[in-house]
Design an enzyme around this catalytic site. Structure first.
Site, PDB file in Angstrom:
ATOM      1  N   CYS A  96      -4.351  -1.623  -1.654  1.00  0.00           N
ATOM      2  CA  CYS A  96      -4.532  -0.200  -1.921  1.00  0.00           C
ATOM      3  C   CYS A  96      -5.599  -0.104  -3.005  1.00  0.00           C
ATOM      4  O   CYS A  96      -5.436  -0.676  -4.088  1.00  0.00           O
ATOM      5  CB  CYS A  96      -3.203   0.374  -2.408  1.00  0.00           C
ATOM      6  SG  CYS A  96      -3.304   2.056  -3.013  1.00  0.00           S
TER       7      CYS A  96
ATOM      8  N   ASP B 192       0.884  -1.174   0.000  1.00  0.00           N
ATOM      9  CA  ASP B 192       0.000   0.000   0.000  1.00  0.00           C
ATOM     10  C   ASP B 192       0.919   1.220   0.000  1.00  0.00           C
ATOM     11  O   ASP B 192       2.139   1.093   0.142  1.00  0.00           O
ATOM     12  CB  ASP B 192      -0.901   0.001   1.261  1.00  0.00           C
ATOM     13  CG  ASP B 192      -1.795   1.234   1.327  1.00  0.00           C
ATOM     14  OD1 ASP B 192      -2.394   1.590   0.302  1.00  0.00           O
ATOM     15  OD2 ASP B 192      -1.888   1.868   2.405  1.00  0.00           O
ATOM     16  N   SER B 193       0.317   2.392  -0.115  1.00  0.00           N
ATOM     17  CA  SER B 193       1.114   3.619  -0.070  1.00  0.00           C
ATOM     18  C   SER B 193       1.671   3.867   1.335  1.00  0.00           C
ATOM     19  O   SER B 193       2.613   4.626   1.496  1.00  0.00           O
ATOM     20  CB  SER B 193       0.247   4.811  -0.484  1.00  0.00           C
ATOM     21  OG  SER B 193      -0.854   4.919   0.400  1.00  0.00           O
TER      22      SER B 193
ATOM     23  N   HIS C 156      -7.035   2.917   4.102  1.00  0.00           N
ATOM     24  CA  HIS C 156      -6.768   3.713   5.305  1.00  0.00           C
ATOM     25  C   HIS C 156      -8.040   3.884   6.147  1.00  0.00           C
ATOM     26  O   HIS C 156      -7.969   4.103   7.350  1.00  0.00           O
ATOM     27  CB  HIS C 156      -6.248   5.108   4.938  1.00  0.00           C
ATOM     28  CG  HIS C 156      -4.796   5.153   4.576  1.00  0.00           C
ATOM     29  ND1 HIS C 156      -4.297   4.656   3.389  1.00  0.00           N
ATOM     30  CD2 HIS C 156      -3.713   5.634   5.253  1.00  0.00           C
ATOM     31  CE1 HIS C 156      -2.990   4.853   3.350  1.00  0.00           C
ATOM     32  NE2 HIS C 156      -2.604   5.445   4.471  1.00  0.00           N
TER      33      HIS C 156
ATOM     34  N   CYS D 227     -10.980   2.852   0.531  1.00  0.00           N
ATOM     35  CA  CYS D 227      -9.561   3.169   0.712  1.00  0.00           C
ATOM     36  C   CYS D 227      -9.150   2.404   1.960  1.00  0.00           C
ATOM     37  O   CYS D 227      -9.871   2.432   2.974  1.00  0.00           O
ATOM     38  CB  CYS D 227      -9.360   4.671   0.921  1.00  0.00           C
ATOM     39  SG  CYS D 227      -7.684   5.099   1.450  1.00  0.00           S
TER      40      CYS D 227
ATOM     41  N   GLU E 221      -2.555   8.531   8.651  1.00  0.00           N
ATOM     42  CA  GLU E 221      -1.084   8.454   8.731  1.00  0.00           C
ATOM     43  C   GLU E 221      -0.584   9.194   9.976  1.00  0.00           C
ATOM     44  O   GLU E 221       0.409   8.817  10.577  1.00  0.00           O
ATOM     45  CB  GLU E 221      -0.424   9.032   7.468  1.00  0.00           C
ATOM     46  CG  GLU E 221      -0.621   8.191   6.199  1.00  0.00           C
ATOM     47  CD  GLU E 221       0.210   6.903   6.161  1.00  0.00           C
ATOM     48  OE1 GLU E 221       1.305   6.864   6.731  1.00  0.00           O
ATOM     49  OE2 GLU E 221      -0.278   5.910   5.560  1.00  0.00           O
TER      50      GLU E 221
HETATM   51  N1  DGL Z   1      -4.739   3.213   1.088  1.00  0.00           N
HETATM   52  C1  DGL Z   1      -4.818   3.571  -0.273  1.00  0.00           C
HETATM   53  C2  DGL Z   1      -6.100   3.248  -0.942  1.00  0.00           C
HETATM   54  O1  DGL Z   1      -6.698   2.259  -0.565  1.00  0.00           O
HETATM   55  C3  DGL Z   1      -4.065   4.782  -0.758  1.00  0.00           C
HETATM   56  C4  DGL Z   1      -4.338   6.086  -0.113  1.00  0.00           C
HETATM   57  C5  DGL Z   1      -3.407   7.115  -0.678  1.00  0.00           C
HETATM   58  O2  DGL Z   1      -2.195   6.895  -0.634  1.00  0.00           O
HETATM   59  O3  DGL Z   1      -3.899   8.134  -1.189  1.00  0.00           O
HETATM   60  O4  DGL Z   1      -6.532   3.880  -1.858  1.00  0.00           O
END
Ligand code: DGL
Length: 246
Positions: free
Chosen positions: A71, A8-9, A183, A181, A149
């Site tokens: 992600c 993931d990012s 996150h 997402c 984050e």
């Molecule tokens: N967690 C990621 C997603 O599911 C990426 C969020 C990001 O880096 O903008 O899209």
């Protein structure tokens, strides 16, 4: 030996890794968070594809034989490119998220939230329409990523940002919120507070089902996890371990 690479990012994909870890399907998980380049969600498509291919290159060093793209943004734009590179299975989280809705009422009021790139790609919306869902509202909510984050999970600022993004939404009427997402599951409590009648859909749980249904993996006693990030590895490991309750 089954080894699953996950990327993931940043910390978001840990919400997916947590579910895969609990399922004891793999001997080892290798997790890569691209913390040097987070967020992915407002980058353009070719950049996200390049970052995703680089994440795969890194994970290949560990002889993985499964890849989970934890992600949504990368799942929206890079899964096909990733599949071309390897002969082992590659799973994106979007298909899994939609699969998790298969028994829901097709007239449900669905709110889809995700990054700008995920919402713009229309991948979720197209899959959902194909499944017969008619009432879909989609909103890009990129500010939730830095909140997570930064560990601002329940705070006044978080509530204010919720109010800003959803000011035109009749929150009581939403039946399902798709956390598009990885996150966002960390903000589940706040989502529940603002959408009291909604069921929250989180692709991490769905992906375990998807893997189980597609591959006959013998369960292991315990899955080990190795954590890597492209920046601040010590801090990253600390936060990730806390989220994974390790
Ligand atoms: N967690 C990621 C997603 O599911 C990426 C969020 C990001 O880096 O903008 O899209």
């Amino acid at each position: 030996m089954n080894k699953c690479g996950i990327f993931d990012s940043g910390i978001g994909g840990i919400s997916v890794a947590k579910e895969i870890l609990k399922a004891n399907l793999f001997d080892e998980i290798i997790y890569f968070g691209d913390t040097a380049r987070v967020p992915y969600g407002n980058k353009n498509e070719s950049t996200i594809i390049r970052y995703s291919l680089e994440a795969l290159e890194f994970l290949k060093n560990f002889d993985i034989n499964f890849l989970v793209v934890a992600c949504n943004t990368a799942s929206a734009v890079a899964v096909n490119e990733l599949k071309k590179e390897v002969s082992f299975p590659v799973f994106g989280v979007i298909e899994a998220g939609v699969e998790a809705l298969k028994n829901e009422d097709k007239n449900s009021n669905i709110l889809l939230v995700g990054t700008k790139r995920t919402i713009k790609s229309n991948k979720y919306q197209n899959f959902l329409q194909k499944e017969g869902f008619k009432n879909i509202t989609s909103i890009a909510t990129p500010l939730f990523v830095p909140l997570v984050e930064e560990g601002l999970i329940e705070s006044e600022i978080t509530d204010k940002i919720f109010d800003m993004y959803f000011e035109n939404i009749d929150k009581e009427k939403i039946d399902i919120v798709i956390l598009g997402c990885t996150h966002y599951p960390f903000l589940a409590k706040t989502f529940k507070k603002h959408f009291p009648n909604a069921k929250l859909i989180h692709s991490g749980q769905a992906i375990v089902e998807m893997i189980k249904n597609n591959y006959n993996l013998t369960s292991v006693n315990k899955t080990n996890i190795k954590l890597f990030s492209s920046d601040n590895p010590t801090e990253f490991k600390k936060v990730a371990k806390k989220c994974l309750k390790l």
